[in-house]
Design an enzyme around this catalytic site. Structure first.
Site, short mmCIF file in Angstrom:
data_model
loop_
_atom_site.label_atom_id
_atom_site.label_comp_id
_atom_site.label_asym_id
_atom_site.label_seq_id
_atom_site.Cartn_x
_atom_site.Cartn_y
_atom_site.Cartn_z
CG ASP A 18 -2.02 -0.93 1.25
OD1 ASP A 18 -2.19 -1.63 0.25
OD2 ASP A 18 -2.75 -0.96 2.25
CG MET A 19 2.04 5.59 -1.56
SD MET A 19 3.76 5.19 -1.14
CE MET A 19 4.38 4.59 -2.71
NE ARG A 71 -3.64 -0.85 -4.39
CZ ARG A 71 -3.28 -1.55 -3.30
NH1 ARG A 71 -3.34 -2.84 -3.27
NH2 ARG A 71 -2.84 -0.90 -2.24
CE LYS A 85 -10.92 9.40 -8.77
NZ LYS A 85 -12.26 10.02 -8.68
CB THR A 106 -10.88 4.11 -9.25
OG1 THR A 106 -11.79 5.21 -9.11
CG2 THR A 106 -11.07 3.48 -10.61
CG HIS A 107 -14.76 2.62 -5.21
ND1 HIS A 107 -13.86 3.32 -4.43
CD2 HIS A 107 -14.66 1.33 -4.82
CE1 HIS A 107 -13.26 2.49 -3.60
NE2 HIS A 107 -13.72 1.28 -3.82
NE ARG A 136 -6.41 5.65 5.08
CZ ARG A 136 -5.79 5.11 6.14
NH1 ARG A 136 -5.39 5.88 7.14
NH2 ARG A 136 -5.56 3.82 6.18
P1 FDA Z 1 -14.04 8.99 -5.81
O1 FDA Z 1 -13.64 9.29 -4.41
O2 FDA Z 1 -14.22 10.12 -6.76
O3 FDA Z 1 -15.34 8.11 -5.76
C1 FDA Z 1 -16.09 7.75 -6.91
C2 FDA Z 1 -17.42 7.19 -6.44
O4 FDA Z 1 -17.19 5.97 -5.74
C3 FDA Z 1 -18.13 8.07 -5.43
O5 FDA Z 1 -18.95 9.04 -6.07
C4 FDA Z 1 -18.94 7.07 -4.66
O6 FDA Z 1 -20.10 6.69 -5.38
C5 FDA Z 1 -18.02 5.88 -4.59
N1 FDA Z 1 -17.15 5.91 -3.39
C6 FDA Z 1 -15.84 6.22 -3.33
N2 FDA Z 1 -15.38 6.11 -2.06
C7 FDA Z 1 -16.42 5.74 -1.31
C8 FDA Z 1 -16.59 5.46 0.07
N3 FDA Z 1 -15.58 5.53 0.93
N4 FDA Z 1 -17.82 5.11 0.50
C9 FDA Z 1 -18.87 5.01 -0.36
N5 FDA Z 1 -18.78 5.24 -1.68
C10 FDA Z 1 -17.57 5.61 -2.15
N6 FDA Z 1 -5.38 4.98 -1.23
C11 FDA Z 1 -4.12 5.23 -0.81
O7 FDA Z 1 -3.79 6.38 -0.55
N7 FDA Z 1 -3.22 4.20 -0.69
C12 FDA Z 1 -3.54 2.91 -1.00
O8 FDA Z 1 -2.70 2.00 -0.86
C13 FDA Z 1 -4.85 2.65 -1.49
N8 FDA Z 1 -5.22 1.38 -1.87
C14 FDA Z 1 -6.44 1.19 -2.48
C15 FDA Z 1 -6.76 -0.05 -3.03
C16 FDA Z 1 -7.95 -0.23 -3.71
C17 FDA Z 1 -8.27 -1.56 -4.34
C18 FDA Z 1 -8.88 0.86 -3.83
C19 FDA Z 1 -10.17 0.71 -4.56
C20 FDA Z 1 -8.58 2.08 -3.26
C21 FDA Z 1 -7.37 2.27 -2.58
N9 FDA Z 1 -7.06 3.51 -2.01
C22 FDA Z 1 -5.77 3.71 -1.57
C23 FDA Z 1 -8.09 4.55 -1.84
C24 FDA Z 1 -8.08 5.56 -2.98
O9 FDA Z 1 -6.94 6.38 -2.91
C25 FDA Z 1 -9.32 6.48 -2.88
O10 FDA Z 1 -9.30 7.19 -1.68
C26 FDA Z 1 -10.65 5.74 -2.95
O11 FDA Z 1 -10.59 4.70 -3.89
C27 FDA Z 1 -11.78 6.72 -3.35
O12 FDA Z 1 -11.51 7.27 -4.61
P2 FDA Z 1 -12.22 6.77 -5.96
O13 FDA Z 1 -11.15 6.53 -6.96
O14 FDA Z 1 -13.11 5.64 -5.69
O15 FDA Z 1 -12.99 8.04 -6.51
#
Ligand code: FDA
Length: 297
Positions: free
Chosen positions: A107-108, A158, A161, A205-206, A282
């Site tokens: 992880d980062m 990986r 954001k 990402t979601h 977070r």
């Molecule tokens: P964004 O935040 O724009 O969300 C897009 C949409 O997804 C939202 O509109 C909502 O519908 C849904 N969504 C997103 N987050 C949600 C939540 N918490 N609850 C409910 N719905 C939500 N970060 C990091 O700094 N170091 C790491 O090692 C990792 N590792 C990691 C692994 C994996 C597999 C994932 C999916 C994510 C991470 N992250 C991470 C977290 C990443 O940096 C980021 O904070 C989250 O994925 C949220 O950003 P999105 O890209 O989903 O976009």
């Protein structure tokens, strides 16, 4: 209150709870990544405890015959206590899991840990090759350079954001700029493919809108014949095979089966463990409506 709300993102605190959830996902054709929660440990014993917990996880994965990766936070293995000791623990863990075929990801964490995490990853990559990967954060100004360095070394990335609060000198602050950076870096990973086999690069990402712009969301395109019901020229810039999409357990679940059904490589990250509080905070910060969800409980 938080304990009840966290269940949305955490199938349970125990390893068996997490493995049960992974087994349920596997029945739907969805492989998983496991993370044992913990970070910023202040004692070597806690870091050694994390190593032991990951070894127990590998034994559980093998016993159930599941396709599962592991993802580890460097500060859980003691990075705040010293990089040399952490490197030793990480290489020990990588050596112990080598025969099991379970891939390992780093992880980062926040920006103060990036240089040391990259150093750990390079040591890991030298030792274990492309069955280990590292997370990079699109919001950091430095990431395009770091990504090129990792690709030059044959590493696996990986891309996410970024989940930590960072200063403007370290990170983009405007969500649209973060999305732009994510898209550009994702396209770069898409062009890279999977050189020499091994793990795919990952988009964590979601954001279905972003995935759609890359041609990696359900309904956006369908294999070699091009998008279903759309102009093939409108197909996203990224081929489907080389990149894997990953999401966190409990988020955007409505899209998972469709992603798998369309042949987009996809995996869900399942967390477990008792030290979920900072990680859960977070998740709340990522989406303010989660706070309403918490307060309704
Ligand atoms: P964004 O935040 O724009 O969300 C897009 C949409 O997804 C939202 O509109 C909502 O519908 C849904 N969504 C997103 N987050 C949600 C939540 N918490 N609850 C409910 N719905 C939500 N970060 C990091 O700094 N170091 C790491 O090692 C990792 N590792 C990691 C692994 C994996 C597999 C994932 C999916 C994510 C991470 N992250 C991470 C977290 C990443 O940096 C980021 O904070 C989250 O994925 C949220 O950003 P999105 O890209 O989903 O976009």
């Amino acid at each position: 209150m938080a304990q009840r709300a966290v269940r949305r993102f955490l199938p349970g605190e125990g390893l068996e709870d997490a493995l049960d959830a992974c087994e349920g996902l596997a029945r739907r054709g969805i492989p998983a990544t496991l993370t044992y929660l913990g970070e910023n440990v202040a004692e070597i014993e806690e870091a050694e405890g994390a190593v032991a917990a990951y070894l127990a996880a590998v034994a559980g994965i093998r016993a159930r015959g599941l396709d599962i990766h592991l993802s580890v936070k460097p500060t859980h293995l003691g990075l705040d206590l010293g990089v040399e000791g952490t490197e030793e623990r990480l290489l020990r863990l990588a050596g112990a899991v080598e025969g099991s075929g379970v891939p390992l990801w780093l992880d980062m964490e926040d920006a103060t840990h990036v240089d040391r995490t990259l150093r750990l990853y390079r040591a890991l990559l030298r030792e274990a090759g492309p069955r280990v990967g590292i997370c990079l954060q699109a919001y950091l100004h430095r990431t395009p350079r770091d990504l090129e360095g990792i690709l030059a070394d044959g590493g696996r990335v990986r891309l996410v954001k970024g989940a930590y609060r960072e200063s403007p000198s370290e990170a983009l602050q405007d969500p649209a700029a973060v999305d732009g950076s994510f898209l550009a870096l994702a396209e770069r990973l898409g062009r890279e493919g999977i050189p020499g086999g091994g793990l795919r690069h990952v988009l964590g990402t979601h954001d279905l809108g972003l995935l759609g712009r890359l041609g990696l969301a359900p309904g956006e395109s369908a294999g070699p014949g091009g998008p279903v019901g759309r102009d093939p020229a409108a197909r996203g810039p990224v081929e489907r095979g080389p990149l894997e999409v990953q999401m966190l357990y409990g988020i955007q679940g409505g899209a998972w089966d469709a992603l798998v059904g369309e042949g987009i490589p996809f995996r869900v990250l399942v967390s477990y463990g008792a030290h979920w509080y900072p990680w859960f905070m977070r998740r709340l910060a990522e989406r303010p409506t989660n706070l309403r969800f918490l307060l309704r409980r």
